[in-house]
Scaffold this active site. Sequence first.
Site, short mmCIF file in Angstrom:
data_model
loop_
_atom_site.label_atom_id
_atom_site.label_comp_id
_atom_site.label_asym_id
_atom_site.label_seq_id
_atom_site.Cartn_x
_atom_site.Cartn_y
_atom_site.Cartn_z
NE ARG A 109 42.06 43.20 42.02
CZ ARG A 109 41.47 42.11 42.46
NH1 ARG A 109 42.18 41.02 42.71
NH2 ARG A 109 40.17 42.08 42.65
CG ASN A 128 43.67 37.93 39.15
OD1 ASN A 128 43.31 36.79 39.38
ND2 ASN A 128 42.97 38.98 39.54
CD GLU A 129 38.83 38.24 38.17
OE1 GLU A 129 38.79 39.42 38.55
OE2 GLU A 129 38.02 37.39 38.55
CB CYS A 136 46.22 51.40 28.42
SG CYS A 136 47.52 52.63 28.49
CB CYS A 176 49.62 55.25 27.01
SG CYS A 176 50.24 53.71 26.31
CB CYS A 186 47.73 51.92 23.82
SG CYS A 186 48.12 50.78 25.17
CD GLU A 191 39.72 34.42 41.66
OE1 GLU A 191 38.84 35.19 42.07
OE2 GLU A 191 40.79 34.81 41.18
CD1 TRP A 222 33.98 41.12 45.41
CD2 TRP A 222 32.31 41.37 43.94
NE1 TRP A 222 33.95 39.99 44.63
CE2 TRP A 222 32.93 40.12 43.71
CE3 TRP A 222 31.23 41.73 43.14
CZ2 TRP A 222 32.50 39.22 42.73
CZ3 TRP A 222 30.81 40.85 42.15
CH2 TRP A 222 31.44 39.62 41.95
CD GLU A 254 40.09 40.86 47.43
OE1 GLU A 254 41.10 40.20 47.64
OE2 GLU A 254 39.53 40.94 46.31
CG PHE A 263 34.92 42.32 56.65
CD1 PHE A 263 35.13 41.54 57.79
CD2 PHE A 263 35.09 43.70 56.75
CE1 PHE A 263 35.49 42.12 59.00
CE2 PHE A 263 35.44 44.27 57.96
CZ PHE A 263 35.65 43.49 59.09
C1 GAL Z 1 38.35 38.14 41.74
C2 GAL Z 1 39.86 38.30 41.82
C3 GAL Z 1 40.40 37.83 43.15
C4 GAL Z 1 39.58 38.38 44.28
C5 GAL Z 1 38.13 38.00 44.07
C6 GAL Z 1 37.21 38.47 45.16
O1 GAL Z 1 37.80 38.94 40.77
O2 GAL Z 1 40.51 37.59 40.80
O3 GAL Z 1 41.74 38.24 43.28
O4 GAL Z 1 39.73 39.77 44.33
O5 GAL Z 1 37.69 38.57 42.87
O6 GAL Z 1 35.89 38.09 44.88
#
Ligand code: GAL
Length: 677
Positions: A112, A150-151, A156, A158, A161, A310, A318, A358, A360
Site C-alpha cells: 500500500r 490512509n496515513e 517519489c 519520478c 515529481c 486508530e 508490528w 495483519e 495477528f
Molecule cells: C496503521 C494503518 C492501519 C493498520 C494499522 C495497524 O498504520 O493505518 O491500516 O495497518 O496501522 O497497526
Amino acid sequence: MSILHHEFLHGGDYNPDQWLERPDILAQDVEQMKRAHVNTITLGVFSWNTLETEEGRYDFSFLEERIRTLYEHGIYTILATPSGARPIWMAYQYPEVLRVDEDGQRNLVGERHNHCYTSPVYREKTRAMDMALAKRFGKHPGVIAWHISNEFGGACWCDKCHEAFREFLKVRYGSLDALNKAWWTSFWSHTYDSWEHVHAPTRRGERATHGLNLDWKRFCSHQTADFCAWEKQAIRDGGSDLPVTSNFMGFYGGLNYANFRNILDFVSWDSYPDWHSTEQTDADLAQEIACTADYMRCMQKDRQPFLLMESTPSVTNWHRISRLKRPGMHMLSSMQTVAHGSDSVLYFQWRKGRGASEKFHGAVLDHDATEEKRVFRDVQDVGKRLESLREICGSLVRPRAAVILDQENRWALEDCFGPRVSGIHYMETVQQHHAALWKLGISADVIDADCSLMDYKLVVAPMLYLLRPGVAERLQDFVEGGGTLVGTYQMGLVDEHDLCFEGRVPHGLTEVFGLHREEIDSLWEGQSNHTVWNGTTCTLTELCERVHPDTAKVLSVYAEDFYAGEPVLTVHPYGKGHAYYLTARAEDKLLTALYRKIGPDSGVSPCMDAEFPDGVTVTERVGSDTAWLFVQNWNPCEVFIILHEMLIDAESGAPVTNTLCLPGYAVRILKRTAEKR
Ligand code: GAL
C-alpha cells in the site's frame, strides 16, 4: 465540533470486503458491534478493488448494504476514499502510478502507499472514484464524515515529481539566481545554470546542499497536501459537504502537518504506544503520547476536538515485542486521548482477518469472534464509559502554555552537520520541556512557530534554530506584551533557507533575551558539567552554549570547565514580560524547578490544586461553565493524591475531598463547576 450529535465516537476500522462471502459473519458483526457499544465505524479504507473490479466498472453495492444496515442499527459510518492502496490491475495498466525510489528505480506492483502523488493518472483515477463515492453516499444519513486516503507519507523520485519540484521552486524563488543564492551553491562549485539540472537530493547524488534538502522536504509535504486537497475537491464536486479528515501519524517526520491545516475540516490521529516495555516506563511513554496528542490537536485550525482514528484494542503485530496491555491500561490510555481533546476512541480494527500481514494484529473480535474475552470486555467498558461521559464531548483543551515544535526547524536541525552529528535530539528536547509541564499538571499546546501566541502566557521555544520571517518579531511582541518566553541554546541561527544569519544571535532576539551567543561546546557521552539553581544541583550534558549576558540577569552558572562562572540560566525583563534563556541541555529536575517557579509567575498554574505522586498527572477539558479533570495513574500500583480543593466525581456525582485513591492504571474524571472556581 461534535461530529455525532454530542456523542463520543466509539468503534473503528471495519473491513467487511474481506468477508463478502460470509453473510453469516456480516450479520453477526452488526449485532456484536451493538453489544460492544460501537456507534461509528470507518468503511472502505482499502476497498478500491471491491469498488472497481476492473477499470471504470464501479460496484458500490457492498458499501451501500453495509452503510444502510449499520445505520438501521444506530451505527454511523466514516467513509474512506480508497486511495491508500491501489488494485493490482491499475499498476499493470498504468505503471506510472507506482513510486520511483531514491535511486531512480520504479517500485514493483503491490504494497500500500506505493503510489505517486503527482501522477496525473493516479490523480484522475482517484478523482473519478471519490466523485462517484460522494455522489452516491455524500448525503446518506448514515455517513458522518470523509476519511481521505490512509496515513499519507513517503516520497517519489519520478520524472513527474521532479518536474513538479522545479515548478514549486520557480514559484518560491522566481529566478535561478535567487535559488542559487538561497542554497549557497557556490559551495563545492554546484551553481545551477538550468532549472532542468535541479535534482532531488539522493544518497547517490547531492545531499550537502542543505537548502535543497529542506526545499525537497517542503515540496514532498506540499505535494502530499495538494493530493489531499485534490481528493477533498473531488468529494465536494461529487456533491458532499460532509467534514473531511485524514489520519495523521503523530510525530512522523516526513510531512509538515501544518500544510494540511487549511485543507482538513478536522484532524484525526493513529496512536499505537507500546506499553509495558523495558525501554521506558509507562509514565514516560504516557508523557510522549500526551505531547503527541497536544501536537495533533494543535494541527487543527481552531483547536476544536480531534479524533483518535486508530488505536489497538489489544496489541499490534508490528511492535518489536507485542506485550499485552495490563488490566486497566486499555481504559486509561483510551481516556488519556479523550483528556487531551479527542472526541473519539476508535480502533484498528473491528475483526481480525484470517490472512496476510495483519492476521495477528489485535482487533475487537478475535478469530473465534467470542465476546467472552478480556479485549471485548475492555472495549465494551470504554464504550459504556464514553456514553456516561457524553456531557464532556465537544468541550475544549485550552492551555495558557505552549511549547513550540516546528517541523521545518526539525528538518533543518536534524540535517545539520555540527555541533552533534551523533544526535541533536530535538524531538527529545521538545518532549522534555513538555514533560516538565505535564508532570506539574500544566496543560500545554504544542504548536509550530507560525501559530498565533495571543492565547498564551508562557511560551517555550526549545532549540528554535530556524527562524522564518516574522517569527522572532512575534516572539518579541509576545514578551513585550507581558508573556513569558523560554528560549534555549541553538536558537535563531539560520533563516528559512537554512542560511546562517549574519550578526549577533539568537537573531532578532538578542534584545529580548538581553544576551548574545559566542560559541557552543558539544560534549561526548559520559562528559558533563553542572549548575546549581535555587539549591538544586543539576547535571548538564550534550550541548553547552557560551553566552554574554549583556543586560540579562544571570540566575545560575556553569560549575566546571574553562567557562565555569558563565551563564546557564538567565532572565531578562522586556516590555511587560520576561524572557528566560537556558544555555545547556539540563536534566529533568532543572526544568521541573524552572516551570514550578515561572509557571505561576507567568499566570499559568496546574489545572488542579493537589499533590501528585510520581507517575500521576491531570489534564483538563473545559466547557462553558465546567472543567473536567482527568486524573491518571500511570503506575501499576495504587496511589493516593492529596487534594486541596473539593471536586465532584463526573460519573457518580459524589463529592471528592481530601484524598483521592487511584488503583494502578486507573483514571478518575472529576469536575469543577464555575461557582467552585
Ligand atoms: C496503521 C494503518 C492501519 C493498520 C494499522 C495497524 O498504520 O493505518 O491500516 O495497518 O496501522 O497497526
